[in-house]
Design an enzyme around this catalytic site. Structure first.
Site, PDB file in Angstrom:
ATOM      1  N   SER B 308       0.878  -1.245  -0.053  1.00 21.05           N
ATOM      2  CA  SER B 308      -0.032  -0.048   0.036  1.00 21.05           C
ATOM      3  C   SER B 308       1.038   1.371   0.044  1.00 21.05           C
ATOM      4  O   SER B 308       1.787   1.478  -0.957  1.00 21.05           O
ATOM      5  CB  SER B 308      -0.859  -0.104   1.178  1.00 21.05           C
ATOM      6  OG  SER B 308      -2.056   0.704   0.920  1.00 21.05           O
ATOM      7  N   LYS B 333      -0.715  -3.976  -3.359  1.00 27.31           N
ATOM      8  CA  LYS B 333      -2.157  -3.405  -2.693  1.00 27.31           C
ATOM      9  C   LYS B 333      -2.423  -2.056  -3.602  1.00 27.31           C
ATOM     10  O   LYS B 333      -1.587  -1.085  -3.370  1.00 27.31           O
ATOM     11  CB  LYS B 333      -2.337  -3.331  -1.593  1.00 27.31           C
ATOM     12  CG  LYS B 333      -3.608  -2.520  -1.138  1.00 27.31           C
ATOM     13  CD  LYS B 333      -3.632  -2.549   0.435  1.00 27.31           C
ATOM     14  CE  LYS B 333      -5.206  -1.786   0.714  1.00 27.31           C
ATOM     15  NZ  LYS B 333      -4.849  -0.368   0.712  1.00 27.31           N
ATOM     16  N   GLN B 337      -8.546   3.306   0.394  1.00 23.92           N
ATOM     17  CA  GLN B 337      -9.799   3.267   1.062  1.00 23.92           C
ATOM     18  C   GLN B 337     -10.047   4.582   1.859  1.00 23.92           C
ATOM     19  O   GLN B 337      -9.273   5.175   2.166  1.00 23.92           O
ATOM     20  CB  GLN B 337      -9.494   2.064   2.302  1.00 23.92           C
ATOM     21  CG  GLN B 337      -9.635   0.587   1.608  1.00 23.92           C
ATOM     22  CD  GLN B 337      -8.528   0.158   0.800  1.00 23.92           C
ATOM     23  OE1 GLN B 337      -7.530   0.450   1.131  1.00 23.92           O
ATOM     24  NE2 GLN B 337      -8.832  -0.408  -0.238  1.00 23.92           N
TER      25      GLN B 337
END
Lengths: 489, 489
Positions: B308, B333, B337
C-alpha cells in the site's frame, strides 16, 4: 453392492450427488408428519421484520457502498450478501442461505430425483466418461454404455470443460432434448444420440446377497424415496433367505429425518426409542418405533463420512436393536435443519438449524460422533496422494512423492521397509520386484511409466471388495453371530 | 535502527501494532485536503436507503432466523452480520465493516497513538515479557525494564492468558491506573508499580547514522504523525553530514495517503508526479511534488510485506527520484480506502475501497507488486519452522523437524550437506560440530537441549544486522554510488 466405492486416485463425481457434499437433515416431514418443508411443529414464523433503527443502519451501509465503492456492483448481490452475513453470524455451518440455483439442486437432492439424461460420469484424462447409465434412465434406454466418452451436447464441445461445467450442459429441464455425440471404443465414427431428458430417480440404495447368505445394503443418502427403496431391497433379500445383514452408511452425509426413522424402525422393536428431538427450550419430542426386531444378526458399517441421518441410524440400531457398529468414529452432526423455501419470495431458500437430536439414551453426539463397537480403519493406501509424474524418483531422493510410492508399494505387499519418503535400498528393491511383476524393466527407478502402473494396480486393489477391511470385519461379525445362534439351537 | 526486526522463532507482538496486520490506505486527508475522514472529494453519499422489497426480504430472513434457530441470538449480531455480509459480497479484502472496538483500534493506528502504559510485550514460555518500554511512555517513566515479566494487573493474574487477552487487560483509558506486579530477574519478591495510563505515541520511524556516513531510516507504518517524525529524523541525519540514505519499509503494511505523499516529496523534484488516484469513472487526480531532490544517493529496502503506502513510496522514488529499490517484490495493494465512521451512528465504521492508485507512469500494481531493481531475498533460515522438542532426532530419521534443524545448521555454516529432512551422516557430523562449539556432549543426536541451543544461536544470528543480506545490499549500493559521485568530481 459397493459399486459406488471410489478410489482416491480416480476423480469419480456422479452427475447426481455433486450438490450433496454438505448435507442436511430436514426435520419438516417426520417431526410434524407434514409433507411440505418449513411447516413443522418446531417451525414458527414471527413477523416483526426489520425495526426502524435496523433498516436505517443497513440502509446507511448499502448507500455508502453503492455511493463510494470503486467498482460497479449489483444491488441484489448486496442484499444476498446481507442475508448470507446474517446466517454466518450464527457460526453454524448447517444454517445457510441458498440462491435460486443452489436451492433447486438442494431440493432435488432431498427428493432423490433430478431432471436429466441419467448417466453417472467422471473425468478421465480430460474426457467426460460414462461410469454407468442409471437404471431405467433416458440414457440407458437410448443405449449409452459404460466407458462411452461424451464429446458434445447440442453441438457444443465438452472438450476442456471442468466436470461440473460439462454436467451443467448435459442436464436440462424435463422434456427437452440433449443431442449427444459419443465416442465408443472400437467404433470409428462418433455415435449420435437424441435423448429426451426426464425425471431420473437417484439410486440411493444398493443391495446384494452373498453366497453365504449374508445380505448387504448400502445407503448412499437418505432422500425422500430412500425408505421405500430400502424396504423393497430388504424384503427381496429376506425372501431369498438372507441369514444376516450388513448395512453400509460409510460416506453417507445424511438426509431427511422422517426417512431415516422409517428405515430404522424396520429393525427396532415396537415402542422402543429411535431418536429424540430437543428444541431451544429443552422440550423433547420422542420418536418410537412402530416396527419390530429381526431374527437375523446385523452389523452397520460407518466411517468419519457418516453424518447426520446416518448417525441417527447408527445410534438407534446400537442402543435399541443390538446392532454392532463396525468402522470408524462417525462425523458428529447432532442438529436438525428445516428449509424455508417460500418466505423469501424469489426462489431462494433459508436452511436453519431448528433443533438438536439425541440418541435414544439422550446423548448429543454433536462434534463427537458415535464410537464404533469394533474400530476398523482402512489402510493408509486408501488415502494416498497421487505421485507427481513429472519427477523421477530414485535412490537417496526424499520427498512426499517417494512417500506416496512407498505407501502404495507397502499396500500392495512389496514391503519397501520405510514409508517416510526417504528412498533407501529397501525401497529400491521393492520397486524392482514391482517392475518385474509388471514386465517393466527392473531398474528400481520410479519414472512416469512405473508410477502409472503403480497407481493402476493400486486402484484395482482398492476397488476389490476383498481388500475392504471394514467390510470384511462387518461380514465376519455377522458370520460369528450366525454361528453362535446356530450353536444355541 | 532495525530494532523491530523480529526473529521467526520468537513470538514478538507489539502492544501497539497488533491491529495493523491488515492495513489500509486512507484517502480522506490528502485527496481532498480535509482533515476528517469520509469527506474526501471522491466520497459521496447517496441517501436512498433500503428499498421496500429489500427491507421485506432481509426482514423475512431475520424473522425466520429469530423464530426458528435452535439457540438464542442477539439481534444486533444479526444486523452486524448483514453489514459484514454486504461487504464480503464485494470480494474486496480491503473493504470491511468494523464494530465499535475494532473501529477504535483502527483509528488509533491511523493516529499513531493509543492510550495505555506503553510497553512492547511478547509471550515467552507462557509469560508476558516486556520487550522494551516505549520511549517517554508511562511504563518507561515508572521504571519498567526490558525482560520484566508482567504477573498481574489490578489484582488479576495474567497467567494462562493469550497475549492479546493480556494486552487488553494492560490497556485502558487515559488517566486510569494500572497496578502492575512485575517479576524481575535477580529480585526475589514481585515489584509493584502503579502506572497512570496516558496517550502513547507509536514510534513509526527509527533512524541511525553509520560510521561510514550512511544514514538509515526505518518506517514501520504511515500514521498521521509519521511524516513529521520522518522529517525530524531526516533533518537530524542531514545535519550530521549524512552521505547516503537507506530507507527501510520492509513489512510496512501501509497507512495514510497524505502522509506517504508528504514523505515522498522530500525526495522528488518539484512538479514531478508522486501518485495518481483513479476513480470508478477513470478520472485521475494527480499528486505532484512540492519538494526537491536530494544530492546524496538513496536506496529503498522492501519485501513482500511492503504494502500500500509503502508501494506508493517505492513506485514514486523509483520512477521520479532515481532511487534504487532493493529486496523482494512488494505486496501488491493498489487501492485507496476511506473510512466512514459517523454514518452508521453507533461507533462502528465502514472502510470502503474508493479508488485505484497508479504509479507516476500510470501502472496499477494491484496484485502484482513492484519489482525491485536489485532482487535480494533473505536466506531460508530466516523463515525456518521451530523444532518440535518432544521428539529426539538422530541418524536415519526423516521428518520436517530434521529439515528445520538442517536449515538452521546450514544457515549457521555447519554444512549438513542435505536440507531435505533425511538425517544422514553429513547431518550427524554437522550436529557434532555444533554441539562441540556449544560445549554440549558431541553425540550427533538432536535432543531438546541441542534443539534449544540451535534455535538460540540462530535467533542471535538473524538479529545481527551483519546477517541481513537485504540491508547489506542496500548499503553496498549506496556506497557504490557515493564512490561513483566522488570519482566524477
Amino acid at each position: 453392492m459397493l459399486k459406488k466405492r471410489t478410489a482416491i486416485l480416480m476423480m469419480v463425481i456422479s452427475l447426481i450427488v455433486g450438490s450433496l457434499l454438505t448435507m442436511f437433515l430436514t426435520g419438516s416431514n417426520s417431526i410434524a408428519g407434514q409433507a411440505s418443508s418449513g411447516e413443522g411443529l418446531l417451525a414458527s414464523i414471527t413477523s416483526g421484520g426489520l425495526k426502524a433503527e435496523e433498516t436505517r443502519k443497513i440502509g446507511a451501509a448499502i448507500d455508502l457502498i453503492e455511493g463510494n465503492y470503486y467498482k460497479d456492483i449489483e444491488r441484489s448481490a448486496l442484499v444476498d450478501g446481507a442475508i448470507n452475513g446474517m446466517m454466518e453470524a450464527l457460526s453454524d455451518p448447517y444454517s445457510t442461505y441458498m440462491g435460486q440455483e443452489t436451492a433447486q439442486q438442494f431440493e432435488e437432492s432431498i427428493e432423490g430425483s433430478f431432471s436429466g439424461i441419467g448417466a453417472e460420469v467422471s473425468m478421465e484424462d480430460g474426457n467426460v466418461v460414462v461410469v454407468s447409465p442409471i437404471k431405467g434412465s433416458p440414457a440407458e434406454k437410448a443405449g449409452i454404455r459404460s466407458k462411452d466418452i461424451l464429446l458434445s451436447v447440442n453441438g457444443e464441445s465438452l472438450a476442456g470443460l471442468e466436470l461440473n461445467a460439462a454436467v451443467a450442459k448435459i442436464r436440462g429441464v424435463k422434456g427437452s432434448t440433449a443431442s449427444i455425440e459419443v465416442k465408443r471404443n472400437g467404433v470409428a465414427e462418433p455415435i449420435k444420440y437424441a435423448i429426451v431428458r426426464d425425471d431420473v430417480a437417484l439410486e440411493t440404495v444398493n443391495a446384494s446377497l452373498r453366497k453365504d447368505g449374508i445380505g448387504m445394503i448400502e445407503i448412499t443418502q437418505f432422500s425422500l424415496n430412500t425408505a421405500e427403496r430400502f424396504k423393497e431391497e430388504l424384503t427381496n433379500l429376506e425372501k431369498q433367505g438372507m441369514k444376516g445383514l450388513v448395512i453400509d452408511v460409510r460416506n453417507n452425509p445424511g438426509g431427511v429425518l422422517s426417512v431415516v426413522i422409517d428405515i430404522t424402525q424396520q429393525f427396532v422393536p415396537k415402542g422402543e426409542l429411535i431418536v429424540q428431538v430437543e428444541d431451544k427450550n429443552g422440550k423433547r419430542e420422542k420418536s418410537f418405533s412402530k416396527g419390530s426386531s429381526k431374527s437375523y444378526p446385523i452389523t452397520l458399517l460407518m466411517n468419519k463420512g457418516s453424518a447426520s441421518a446416518s448417525e441417527i441410524l447408527a445410534g438407534a440400531l446400537q442402543q435399541s436393536a443390538d446392532v454392532v457398529l463396525v468402522g470408524e468414529n462417525s462425523f458428529g452432526k447432532g442438529t436438525v435443519q428445516t428449509s424455508f423455501d417460500r418466505q423469501l419470495g424469489d426462489g431462494s431458500l433459508l436452511k436453519i438449524t431448528i433443533a438438536k437430536w439425541l440418541t435414544p439414551d439422550g446423548t448429543w453426539i454433536h462434534e463427537e460422533g458415535i464410537k464404533p463397537d469394533i474400530a476398523v480403519s482402512q489402510p493408509d493406501y486408501f488415502m494416498v496422494a497421487p505421485i507427481n509424474k513429472e519427477k523421477t524418483l530414485q535412490f537417496n531422493k526424499n520427498s512426499d512423492d517417494v512417500k506416496s510410492a512407498q505407501v502404495m508399494l507397502d499396500g500392495l505387499g512389496y514391503k519397501p521397509g520405510r514409508v517416510d519418503g526417504y528412498f533407501d535400498v529397501g525401497t529400491q528393491k521393492a520397486v524392482k520386484t514391482f517392475q518385474t511383476s509388471q514386465k517393466i524393466k527392473a531398474n528400481g527407478i520410479i519414472d512416469s511409466k512405473t508410477a502409472e502402473a503403480l497407481e493402476k494396480v493400486l486402484i484395482e486393489h482398492i476397488q476389490d471388495p476383498l481388500n475392504d477391511t471394514q467390510l470384511k470385519q462387518g461380514i465376519a461379525e455377522v458370520q460369528k453371530e450366525i454361528k453362535a445362534m446356530a450353536s444355541k439351537k
